[in-house]
Write a protein that holds these residues in place. Structure first.
Motif, short mmCIF file in Angstrom:
data_model
loop_
_atom_site.label_atom_id
_atom_site.label_comp_id
_atom_site.label_asym_id
_atom_site.label_seq_id
_atom_site.Cartn_x
_atom_site.Cartn_y
_atom_site.Cartn_z
N THR A 84 -32.32 72.88 -47.66
CA THR A 84 -31.67 73.12 -46.37
C THR A 84 -30.99 74.48 -46.36
N GLN A 85 -30.23 74.79 -47.40
CA GLN A 85 -29.52 76.07 -47.47
C GLN A 85 -30.49 77.25 -47.45
N GLN A 86 -31.61 77.11 -48.13
CA GLN A 86 -32.58 78.20 -48.24
C GLN A 86 -33.64 78.15 -47.14
N GLN A 87 -33.49 77.20 -46.23
CA GLN A 87 -34.39 77.04 -45.09
C GLN A 87 -35.85 76.93 -45.54
N LYS A 88 -36.07 76.03 -46.50
CA LYS A 88 -37.40 75.76 -47.04
C LYS A 88 -37.79 74.33 -46.73
#
Length: 155
Positions: free
Chosen positions: A98-102
């Motif tokens: 989620t944080q790395q938008q993956k």
């Protein structure tokens, strides 16, 4: 050689890889290492408390982590196809994705490949070793049509 996965699901999470995905990801690593004859890997997906306990016990870091690798060392004179164990923390991987938008499964693929490389003796303690390992991860993930995970992290 196709990987043989002993899949242990020790979490109630529902968004986790399927056995076939795990086999494909580990097999991708093994295909790049044709000299390797060990092909059995235990992959255990766990919650944060189990990851934290293992990370504290084996690495002296009292927090959960995305993946822990435990290479199998056979006793002298015994040959087994066991490569080792990967312990993957579902909540850490989900948070990082989620944080790395993956996409979550792409991040799982990266963690499995990263961990499998550790089982084969790769590490990232020194800058040169880290660069070697990251370049190999990029190549292996590209075979799976997964974009460079390190490029995504830098955005």
């Amino acid at each position: 050689m196709t990987a043989l996965i002993d899949y242990q699901l020790a979490t109630d999470a529902t968004q986790v890889p399927e056995t076939a995905q795990l086999e494909r990801w580990v097999t991708t690593v093994l295909e790049h290492h044709p000299e390797e004859h060990r092909f059995e890997v235990t992959i255990r997906i766990v919650d944060a408390d189990e990851s934290q306990a293992l990370n504290a016990e084996y690495r002296d870091k009292n927090r959960p982590t995305n993946v822990l690798s435990f290479p199998f060392e056979a006793p002298p004179g015994i040959e087994l196809p066991l490569l080792g164990d990967l312990i993957i923390c579902q909540s850490v991987v989900a948070r990082e994705a989620t944080q790395q938008q993956k996409p979550l499964m792409q991040h799982y693929a990266h963690m499995v490949i990263h961990g499998t490389l550790h089982l084969l003796g790769y590490d990232h303690m020194e800058d040169d070793d880290a660069e070697t390992m990251e370049q190999l991860e990029r190549r292996l993930l590209a075979r799976l049509d997964i974009p460079d995970p390190y490029l995504i992290e830098m955005q």
